[in-house]
Write an enzyme that holds these catalytic residues in place. Sequence first.
Site, mmCIF file in Angstrom:
data_model
loop_
_atom_site.group_PDB
_atom_site.id
_atom_site.type_symbol
_atom_site.label_atom_id
_atom_site.label_comp_id
_atom_site.label_asym_id
_atom_site.label_seq_id
_atom_site.Cartn_x
_atom_site.Cartn_y
_atom_site.Cartn_z
ATOM 1 N N ASP A 189 0.855 1.252 2.639
ATOM 2 C CA ASP A 189 1.974 0.328 2.440
ATOM 3 C C ASP A 189 3.027 0.584 3.520
ATOM 4 O OD1 ASP A 189 3.124 -1.375 -0.266
ATOM 5 O OD2 ASP A 189 4.578 -0.764 1.259
ATOM 6 N N HIS B 287 -1.559 -1.514 -5.973
ATOM 7 C CA HIS B 287 -0.837 -0.389 -5.381
ATOM 8 C C HIS B 287 -1.466 0.888 -5.944
ATOM 9 C CE1 HIS B 287 2.884 -2.680 -4.100
ATOM 10 N NE2 HIS B 287 2.423 -3.522 -5.013
ATOM 11 N N GLY C 22 7.064 -8.924 -10.212
ATOM 12 C CA GLY C 22 7.478 -8.232 -8.991
ATOM 13 C C GLY C 22 6.582 -8.479 -7.796
ATOM 14 N N GLN C 23 5.699 -9.493 -7.895
ATOM 15 C CA GLN C 23 4.804 -9.778 -6.762
ATOM 16 C C GLN C 23 5.573 -10.486 -5.655
ATOM 17 O OE1 GLN C 23 1.322 -12.166 -7.712
ATOM 18 N NE2 GLN C 23 0.322 -11.664 -5.766
ATOM 19 N N HIS D 181 -3.365 -7.631 -4.761
ATOM 20 C CA HIS D 181 -3.438 -6.247 -4.272
ATOM 21 C C HIS D 181 -3.112 -5.265 -5.380
ATOM 22 C CE1 HIS D 181 0.614 -7.849 -3.559
ATOM 23 N NE2 HIS D 181 1.060 -6.627 -3.811
HETATM 24 P P1 5GP Z 1 4.160 -6.650 -4.170
HETATM 25 O O1 5GP Z 1 5.659 -6.595 -4.238
HETATM 26 O O2 5GP Z 1 3.673 -8.034 -3.819
HETATM 27 O O3 5GP Z 1 3.457 -6.078 -5.364
HETATM 28 O O4 5GP Z 1 3.765 -5.677 -2.997
HETATM 29 C C1 5GP Z 1 3.750 -6.045 -1.662
HETATM 30 C C2 5GP Z 1 3.700 -4.750 -0.893
HETATM 31 O O5 5GP Z 1 3.271 -5.036 0.417
HETATM 32 C C3 5GP Z 1 5.056 -4.053 -0.770
HETATM 33 O O6 5GP Z 1 4.957 -2.732 -1.295
HETATM 34 C C4 5GP Z 1 5.346 -4.073 0.736
HETATM 35 O O7 5GP Z 1 5.967 -2.890 1.175
HETATM 36 C C5 5GP Z 1 3.961 -4.238 1.330
HETATM 37 N N1 5GP Z 1 3.911 -4.970 2.582
HETATM 38 C C6 5GP Z 1 4.524 -6.166 2.859
HETATM 39 N N2 5GP Z 1 4.216 -6.577 4.093
HETATM 40 C C7 5GP Z 1 3.385 -5.623 4.616
HETATM 41 C C8 5GP Z 1 2.731 -5.502 5.880
HETATM 42 O O8 5GP Z 1 2.820 -6.353 6.775
HETATM 43 N N3 5GP Z 1 1.963 -4.406 6.061
HETATM 44 C C9 5GP Z 1 1.818 -3.434 5.081
HETATM 45 N N4 5GP Z 1 1.054 -2.392 5.381
HETATM 46 N N5 5GP Z 1 2.416 -3.535 3.883
HETATM 47 C C10 5GP Z 1 3.197 -4.614 3.652
#
Ligand code: 5GP
Length: 108
Positions: free
Chosen positions: A26, A96, A87-88, A94
Amino acid sequence: MFCRIVAGEIPATIVKRTDGALAFKDLSPQAPTHLLVIPTTHVGSLNDAKDGKMLGDLLSFAREVAREAGIATKGYRVVLNTNPDGGQTVFHLHLHVLGGRAMQWPPG
Ligand code: 5GP
């Protein structure tokens, strides 16, 4: 956006890859180990996932990645945020995989 990581169009630190799944670090880690596990085909969110086998394979892959990252024995957390209230922020399914410290509960 994560499709572009699968395609190699934007850089990411990839830790493991199979035909159907990819694990990478991440960008903004929330724990000493914070990996994202995604299907290589585009699925927007858990609500859109029609393929139960793909979901099972993704979870098995996350478990393997946690073991290989050395966090399996002490413990880790797998989080799957779905849609805005969940929180997406990135609309490519994906998981975590978080570890390397004790997690809090409730998650907030
Ligand atoms: P969500 O909030 O959708 O569950 O998680 C998205 C995750 O993707 C976040 O933890 C954020 O830090 C990560 N993220 C967003 N853009 C990028 C990227 O371009 N590269 C990587 N490696 N992680 C990303």
